[in-house]
Write an enzyme that holds these catalytic residues in place. Structure first.
Site, PDB file in Angstrom:
ATOM      1  N   SER A 179       0.828  -1.201   0.000  1.00  0.00           N
ATOM      2  CA  SER A 179       0.000   0.000   0.000  1.00  0.00           C
ATOM      3  C   SER A 179       0.868   1.259   0.000  1.00  0.00           C
ATOM      4  O   SER A 179       1.657   1.452  -0.929  1.00  0.00           O
ATOM      5  CB  SER A 179      -0.974  -0.050   1.183  1.00  0.00           C
ATOM      6  OG  SER A 179      -2.014   0.856   0.975  1.00  0.00           O
ATOM      7  N   ASP A 256     -10.376  -5.536  -3.002  1.00  0.00           N
ATOM      8  CA  ASP A 256      -9.755  -4.534  -2.129  1.00  0.00           C
ATOM      9  C   ASP A 256     -10.607  -3.258  -2.157  1.00  0.00           C
ATOM     10  O   ASP A 256     -10.769  -2.633  -3.212  1.00  0.00           O
ATOM     11  CB  ASP A 256      -8.337  -4.286  -2.682  1.00  0.00           C
ATOM     12  CG  ASP A 256      -7.535  -3.272  -1.896  1.00  0.00           C
ATOM     13  OD1 ASP A 256      -8.133  -2.379  -1.282  1.00  0.00           O
ATOM     14  OD2 ASP A 256      -6.295  -3.382  -1.930  1.00  0.00           O
ATOM     15  N   HIS A 290      -7.471  -5.971   1.128  1.00  0.00           N
ATOM     16  CA  HIS A 290      -6.247  -5.161   1.266  1.00  0.00           C
ATOM     17  C   HIS A 290      -5.380  -5.613   2.443  1.00  0.00           C
ATOM     18  O   HIS A 290      -4.324  -5.057   2.665  1.00  0.00           O
ATOM     19  CB  HIS A 290      -6.666  -3.701   1.473  1.00  0.00           C
ATOM     20  CG  HIS A 290      -5.566  -2.697   1.249  1.00  0.00           C
ATOM     21  ND1 HIS A 290      -5.022  -2.442   0.005  1.00  0.00           N
ATOM     22  CD2 HIS A 290      -4.893  -1.878   2.119  1.00  0.00           C
ATOM     23  CE1 HIS A 290      -4.082  -1.519   0.103  1.00  0.00           C
ATOM     24  NE2 HIS A 290      -3.980  -1.159   1.379  1.00  0.00           N
TER      25      HIS A 290
END
Ligand SMILES: N[C@@H](CCC(=O)N[C@@H](CSC=O)C(=O)NCC(=O)O)C(=O)O
Length: 312
Positions: A179, A256, A290
């Site tokens: 991320s 996600d 995620h």
């Protein structure tokens, strides 16, 4: 497990102890203070703290040393950068990296994601700016620039500390992250041709100048000039990359939420790579979100990807 006969026990008592195994030595390593050490997969998962000259506060990072490193053998280093809200602990406790560090014989280094406790007004007010959200840039704005220098911390101070204190092979290093940390890994490799032999990312913030997280952090840390923002945007940096071939691996969960919200924009990175003839494989993983459940599922594939470059 070792079962000792009397003769073997005598041999064990007399065998030499590497300086990397000896606790009295590791608590006194140059500029580093040992916070914790746990045996894991034959190696040791450690956490160190130190006074950082780049970010002007105490920083922590994790180091996994495979058994060979404890014996002083020089090994490649896999750097891991975590995402928003993380400390060095998220990777250590959730990614399953230690088994893979032992299997592939890589030292793993994973720093905290921002300076902390700097007494900057508002530093702890939101999850996506300030503490836990350094965004791997060198701030230029008056309020943040003394401390928020995570780009230089990751690409200069930390590698120098690692090379000084652990049996690393300085020209065999790879970088990955998740991320915000995937963004950090990509820009660190793209901005420093030749420094990292391998790079990969999980659900990276691929085009931060065009997403809400990036706009908030870049505006706060870098000011209003979007030309400066582009210097920290992987999708932009790919276009001007001029260095040894980089072969990028990206994994992205199809379920996600942050992908759906437009925070990640991996399709823009892929378009930019295609236009620039930068080798990049993005794998869209059906049903994965995620979280570190997604990260840990595909971590072994990333170690294998890095091994292709770090071991040759
Ligand atoms: N609103 C959430 C957002 C925090 C979050 O999901 N952080 C991710 C990284 S997101 C991009 O950088 C993360 O890795 N969290 C830690 C974990 O262990 O999962 C919130 O505040 O929780």
């Amino acid at each position: 497990m070792r079962v000792f006969s009397l003769g073997a026990l005598d041999h064990w008592r007399r065998s030499p102890v590497s300086k990397f195994r000896e606790v009295s030595a590791i608590t006194r390593m140059s500029k580093l203070t040992l916070v914790s050490s746990n045996k894991c997969f034959g190696g040791e998962q450690r956490v160190y703290s130190h006074e950082s000259s780049e970010v002007n506060c105490t920083m922590k990072f994790g180091v996994f040393l495979p058994s060979d490193a404890l014996d002083g053998k020089k090994l490649p280093v896999f750097y891991w950068l975590s995402g928003l809200t993380c400390t060095e602990q998220n990777f250590i406790t959730k990614a399953g990296g230690q088994r893979l560090g032992a299997k592939f014989n890589f030292i793993i280094v994973n720093p905290d994601t921002s300076p902390r406790g700097c007494n900057i007004e508002g530093e702890d007010d939101s999850y996506d700016f300030g503490s836990g959200a350094g965004f791997y840039v060198d701030s230029t704005t008056d309020k943040w620039k003394k401390n928020y220098r995570m780009y230089s911390y990751i690409t200069k101070e930390l590698p120098a500390l690692v090379n000084e204190n652990f049996p690393s092979i300085p020209d065999r290093i790879g970088i990955s992250g998740h991320s915000m940390g995937g963004h950090g890994a990509l820009i660190s490799a793209l901005k420093n041709p030749g420094m990292f032999r391998s790079v990969s990312a999980f659900a990276p913030i691929s085009h931060p100048t065009k997403c809400a997280w990036g706009k908030k952090c870049f505006g706060g840390y870098l000011g209003s000039d979007e030309n400066v923002w582009r210097e920290y945007d992987a999708t932009e940096l790919v276009k001007s990359y001029n260095g040894p071939p980089l072969d990028i691996l990206v994994d992205q969960g199809a379920a996600d939420n942050f992908l759906k919200e437009g925070q990640l924009l991996p399709e823009r990175l892929m378009e930019s790579c295609a236009e620039s003839k930068m080798p990049c494989v993005m794998r869209m993983q059906e049903g994965y979100d995620h979280s570190y459940f997604f990260v840990s599922t595909f971590m072994e594939d990333h170690f294998a990807h890095h091994a292709k470059f770090l071991n040759n």
